[in-house]
Scaffold this active site. Structure first.
Site, mmCIF file in Angstrom:
data_model
loop_
_atom_site.group_PDB
_atom_site.id
_atom_site.type_symbol
_atom_site.label_atom_id
_atom_site.label_comp_id
_atom_site.label_asym_id
_atom_site.label_seq_id
_atom_site.Cartn_x
_atom_site.Cartn_y
_atom_site.Cartn_z
ATOM 1 N N ILE A 92 0.863 -1.184 0.000
ATOM 2 C CA ILE A 92 0.000 0.000 0.000
ATOM 3 C C ILE A 92 0.898 1.233 0.000
ATOM 4 O O ILE A 92 1.853 1.318 0.789
ATOM 5 C CB ILE A 92 -0.923 -0.014 1.236
ATOM 6 C CG1 ILE A 92 -1.906 -1.181 1.111
ATOM 7 C CG2 ILE A 92 -1.670 1.309 1.368
ATOM 8 C CD1 ILE A 92 -2.764 -1.407 2.335
ATOM 9 N N LEU A 93 0.622 2.147 -0.902
ATOM 10 C CA LEU A 93 1.422 3.369 -1.007
ATOM 11 C C LEU A 93 0.761 4.484 -0.198
ATOM 12 O O LEU A 93 -0.455 4.654 -0.241
ATOM 13 C CB LEU A 93 1.541 3.790 -2.470
ATOM 14 C CG LEU A 93 2.317 2.809 -3.358
ATOM 15 C CD1 LEU A 93 2.087 3.118 -4.835
ATOM 16 C CD2 LEU A 93 3.803 2.843 -3.016
ATOM 17 N N ASN A 107 -3.022 1.392 -11.910
ATOM 18 C CA ASN A 107 -2.975 0.105 -11.211
ATOM 19 C C ASN A 107 -3.956 -0.832 -11.896
ATOM 20 O O ASN A 107 -4.936 -0.392 -12.506
ATOM 21 C CB ASN A 107 -3.384 0.293 -9.746
ATOM 22 C CG ASN A 107 -3.342 -1.022 -8.966
ATOM 23 O OD1 ASN A 107 -2.395 -1.807 -9.094
ATOM 24 N ND2 ASN A 107 -4.366 -1.290 -8.172
ATOM 25 N N HIS A 109 -6.359 -4.144 -10.813
ATOM 26 C CA HIS A 109 -6.855 -4.886 -9.647
ATOM 27 C C HIS A 109 -7.774 -5.991 -10.160
ATOM 28 O O HIS A 109 -8.614 -5.738 -11.031
ATOM 29 C CB HIS A 109 -7.608 -3.948 -8.699
ATOM 30 C CG HIS A 109 -8.109 -4.646 -7.475
ATOM 31 N ND1 HIS A 109 -7.262 -5.006 -6.453
ATOM 32 C CD2 HIS A 109 -9.346 -5.074 -7.133
ATOM 33 C CE1 HIS A 109 -7.975 -5.640 -5.520
ATOM 34 N NE2 HIS A 109 -9.230 -5.683 -5.908
ATOM 35 N N LEU A 144 -7.176 2.984 -1.161
ATOM 36 C CA LEU A 144 -6.765 1.696 -1.743
ATOM 37 C C LEU A 144 -7.781 1.170 -2.750
ATOM 38 O O LEU A 144 -8.970 1.065 -2.454
ATOM 39 C CB LEU A 144 -6.590 0.658 -0.616
ATOM 40 C CG LEU A 144 -6.220 -0.755 -1.075
ATOM 41 C CD1 LEU A 144 -4.807 -0.789 -1.628
ATOM 42 C CD2 LEU A 144 -6.390 -1.756 0.058
HETATM 43 C C1 GAR Z 1 -2.714 -9.689 -11.134
HETATM 44 O O1 GAR Z 1 -3.818 -10.546 -11.137
HETATM 45 C C2 GAR Z 1 -3.119 -8.316 -10.626
HETATM 46 O O2 GAR Z 1 -4.406 -7.932 -11.004
HETATM 47 C C3 GAR Z 1 -3.031 -8.521 -9.137
HETATM 48 O O3 GAR Z 1 -1.902 -9.315 -8.931
HETATM 49 C C4 GAR Z 1 -1.683 -10.122 -10.080
HETATM 50 C C5 GAR Z 1 -0.266 -9.890 -10.543
HETATM 51 O O4 GAR Z 1 0.084 -10.761 -11.581
HETATM 52 N N1 GAR Z 1 -2.920 -7.260 -8.454
HETATM 53 C C6 GAR Z 1 -3.428 -7.022 -7.258
HETATM 54 O O5 GAR Z 1 -4.010 -7.864 -6.603
HETATM 55 C C7 GAR Z 1 -3.199 -5.608 -6.745
HETATM 56 N N2 GAR Z 1 -4.115 -5.297 -5.681
HETATM 57 P P1 GAR Z 1 1.406 -10.480 -12.418
HETATM 58 O O6 GAR Z 1 2.534 -10.248 -11.413
HETATM 59 O O7 GAR Z 1 1.618 -11.750 -13.186
HETATM 60 O O8 GAR Z 1 1.158 -9.292 -13.273
#
Ligand code: GAR
Length: 208
Positions: A92-93, A107, A109, A144
């Site tokens: 978290i930034l 970002n 999500h 967030l």
């Molecule tokens: C992805 O599914 C992304 O949406 C999620 O982490 C994964 C990263 O995959 N992000 C979050 O949950 C952020 N809150 P990757 O490292 O293969 O891109």
């Protein structure tokens, strides 16, 4: 050439999709840096193998969130980004960091925001009986997993789905919508109007 810096924590498949699209589609932009808060992140190996500058700012070596944010901001600033892309960045930034890069930080999500901010999104969506899930690309604000939404993908829930199968299908759509959203940003096609983001050409902002 616009400079894209990505923040990662893990495997970095979204970062890879963005990097590959930038080259294949001849964007007026390049991924110039990959910064991880985890020393062993696989994303760093990909970056090094593709001649992209890498840096690690390990959150465990900083006494406070503020100290981590400050070190991260310095490292990122040294790469002189036009756009900061959070791609599986799991820290978290703080508000100070966000303010510094607000309006030029995206970002992704893995949920249809504003539903299911935070962790374990697919499990929570299944528990809630959702018939569709998805992913959201949004501008980062101090709150967030909030901030103006650029694009979403929608993925139907099938009988027998578990969180892993859902995560895989959603991730495949992330690899389409995130490069597209980043491309729009670097081509100057995104207009933030309050909480809404308009694509200047009227392109669809949902992948079904
Ligand atoms: C992805 O599914 C992304 O949406 C999620 O982490 C994964 C990263 O995959 N992000 C979050 O949950 C952020 N809150 P990757 O490292 O293969 O891109």
């Amino acid at each position: 050439m616009k400079r894209i810096v990505t923040l990662v924590s893990g495997r970095g498949t979204n970062m890879q999709a963005i990097h590959a699209a930038s080259l294949q589609q001849g964007w007026p932009a390049a991924v110039v840096g990959v910064v991880s808060n985890r020393p062993g992140a696989a994303a760093l190996d990909y970056a090094a193998a593709h001649g992209i500058a890498t840096a690690v700012v390990d959150h465990r070596s900083h006494a406070s969130r503020e100290a981590f944010d400050e070190a991260l901001a310095e490292t990122v600033q040294a790469l002189d980004p036009d756009l900061l892309v959070l791609a599986g960045f799991m820290r978290i930034l703080g508000a100070g960091f966000v303010r510094r890069f607000e309006g030029r930080m995206l970002n992704i999500h893995p949920s249809l925001l504003p539903s299911f901010p935070g962790l374990h999104t697919h499990r929570r969506a299944l528990e809630a009986g959702c018939k569709a899930v998805g992913a959201t690309v949004h501008f980062v604000t101090a709150e967030l997993d909030h901030g103006p939404i650029v694009m979403q993908s929608v993925v139907p829930v099938r009988p027998g789905d578990d969180e892993h199968r859902l995560a895989d299908r959603v991730l495949a759509t992330e690899h389409s919508i995130y490069p597209l959203a980043v491309r729009w940003f670097v081509e100057g096609k995104l207009r933030i109007e309050g909480q809404r983001v308009r694509q200047a050409d009227g392109a669809s902002q949902v992948l079904m």
